[in-house]
Enzyme design. Structure first.
Site, PDB file in Angstrom:
ATOM      1  N   TYR A 136      -2.783  11.460   7.327  1.00  7.71           N
ATOM      2  CA  TYR A 136      -1.475  10.686   7.176  1.00  7.71           C
ATOM      3  C   TYR A 136      -0.704  11.608   6.292  1.00  7.71           C
ATOM      4  O   TYR A 136      -1.099  12.446   5.773  1.00  7.71           O
ATOM      5  CB  TYR A 136      -1.685   9.238   6.246  1.00  7.71           C
ATOM      6  CG  TYR A 136      -2.084   9.584   4.994  1.00  7.71           C
ATOM      7  CD1 TYR A 136      -1.417   9.900   3.760  1.00  7.71           C
ATOM      8  CD2 TYR A 136      -3.495   9.394   4.676  1.00  7.71           C
ATOM      9  CE1 TYR A 136      -1.727  10.172   2.410  1.00  7.71           C
ATOM     10  CE2 TYR A 136      -3.919   9.715   3.308  1.00  7.71           C
ATOM     11  CZ  TYR A 136      -2.829  10.124   2.264  1.00  7.71           C
ATOM     12  OH  TYR A 136      -3.347  10.080   1.074  1.00  7.71           O
ATOM     13  N   PHE A 162       5.829  11.778  -0.348  1.00  6.17           N
ATOM     14  CA  PHE A 162       5.025  11.498  -1.548  1.00  6.17           C
ATOM     15  C   PHE A 162       3.462  11.742  -1.373  1.00  6.17           C
ATOM     16  O   PHE A 162       2.832  12.119  -2.536  1.00  6.17           O
ATOM     17  CB  PHE A 162       5.221  10.244  -1.905  1.00  6.17           C
ATOM     18  CG  PHE A 162       4.925   8.996  -1.007  1.00  6.17           C
ATOM     19  CD1 PHE A 162       3.420   8.571  -0.715  1.00  6.17           C
ATOM     20  CD2 PHE A 162       6.041   8.314  -0.303  1.00  6.17           C
ATOM     21  CE1 PHE A 162       3.699   7.750   0.120  1.00  6.17           C
ATOM     22  CE2 PHE A 162       5.737   7.445   0.815  1.00  6.17           C
ATOM     23  CZ  PHE A 162       4.186   7.057   0.855  1.00  6.17           C
ATOM     24  N   ILE A 195      -3.544  -1.062   1.572  1.00  7.78           N
ATOM     25  CA  ILE A 195      -2.282  -1.725   1.497  1.00  7.78           C
ATOM     26  C   ILE A 195      -2.399  -2.665   2.854  1.00  7.78           C
ATOM     27  O   ILE A 195      -2.691  -2.073   4.136  1.00  7.78           O
ATOM     28  CB  ILE A 195      -0.939  -1.062   1.509  1.00  7.78           C
ATOM     29  CG1 ILE A 195      -1.077   0.127   2.567  1.00  7.78           C
ATOM     30  CG2 ILE A 195      -0.898  -0.595  -0.026  1.00  7.78           C
ATOM     31  CD1 ILE A 195       0.438   0.807   2.511  1.00  7.78           C
TER      32      ILE A 195
END
Length: 210
Positions: free
Chosen positions: A50, A67, A87
């Site tokens: 990712y 990030f 999440i």
């Protein structure tokens, strides 16, 4: 800065809901149709790559800012889906995606890190963009970080409020309102291994009796 691989696994402790916005997923490369064996389903163990950025639609944060990226580290992020280990945007959004597929997930705050955010990198209320790749799907349980043991700094087999608060301070934030009350279910002033809702391993860590 903590990696998102760690932050994704701490979602049970750090996610706080905000006003719902729309989630989207777009498979831009690889298979869109596959047999069940190669399709992500609840309970599968996934190996993922990712790259996470602040989405262009986000109301907070620097739009387009990266990030974290597993690709930069050269290691996949491994977890079990549908178990609350990551999440909500990952736990629900990846269901049905095929092995080998590359996709873009746009994750609103209520399916990401909510009003709390995640340290300095991900502000509260941020809409996130994850460019992901489903590298492998298996039925073997991936090794997960034992967050309970990490937080138990004095090794007494239970978590005090200062120990949990220290974790969020180290992340660059503060403990979400109501978290302590939710975790300390028997109201004895500590969170036991049984009460703890984050990643914690299969059995309580060994500790010395006082």
């Amino acid at each position: 800065m903590k990696t998102t691989a760690t932050l994704l696994c701490l979602s049970a402790l750090s996610s706080m809901a905000t006003a719902a916005t729309e989630f989207s997923i777009n498979v831009y490369e690889g298979p869109t149709e596959c047999d069940d064996e190669n399709k992500v389903k609840v309970g599968d163990s996934l190996s993922m790559h990712y790259t996470g950025t602040i989405d262009e639609s986000s109301e907070t944060g620097e739009k387009g800012m990266q990030f974290d990226s597993s690709r930069d580290r050269g290691n996949t992020f491994d977890f079990k889906i549908g178990q609350g280990m990551v999440i909500k945007g990952w736990d629900e959004g990846l269901i049905g995606v095929c092995k080998g597929a590359k996709a873009t997930l746009v994750i609103p705050p209520d399916m990401g890190y909510g009003a709390q955010g995640a340290g300095d990198a991900i502000p509260g209320g941020a809409t996130l963009n994850f460019d992901v790749e489903v590298v492998e799907i298996s039925d073997k349980d991936p090794e997960q970080p034992n967050l309970f043991e990490m937080l138990d700094e004095d090794g007494d087999g239970k978590l005090s409020k200062p120990e949990i608060e220290a974790f969020f301070v180290n992340q660059g934030g503060t403990m979400p309102d109501g978290l302590w009350e939710d975790e300390d279910k028997d109201k004895d002033g500590f969170v036991s291994w049984e009460e703890f809702t984050g990643p914690k391993g299969a059995s309580p860590p060994a500790h010395d009796e006082l």
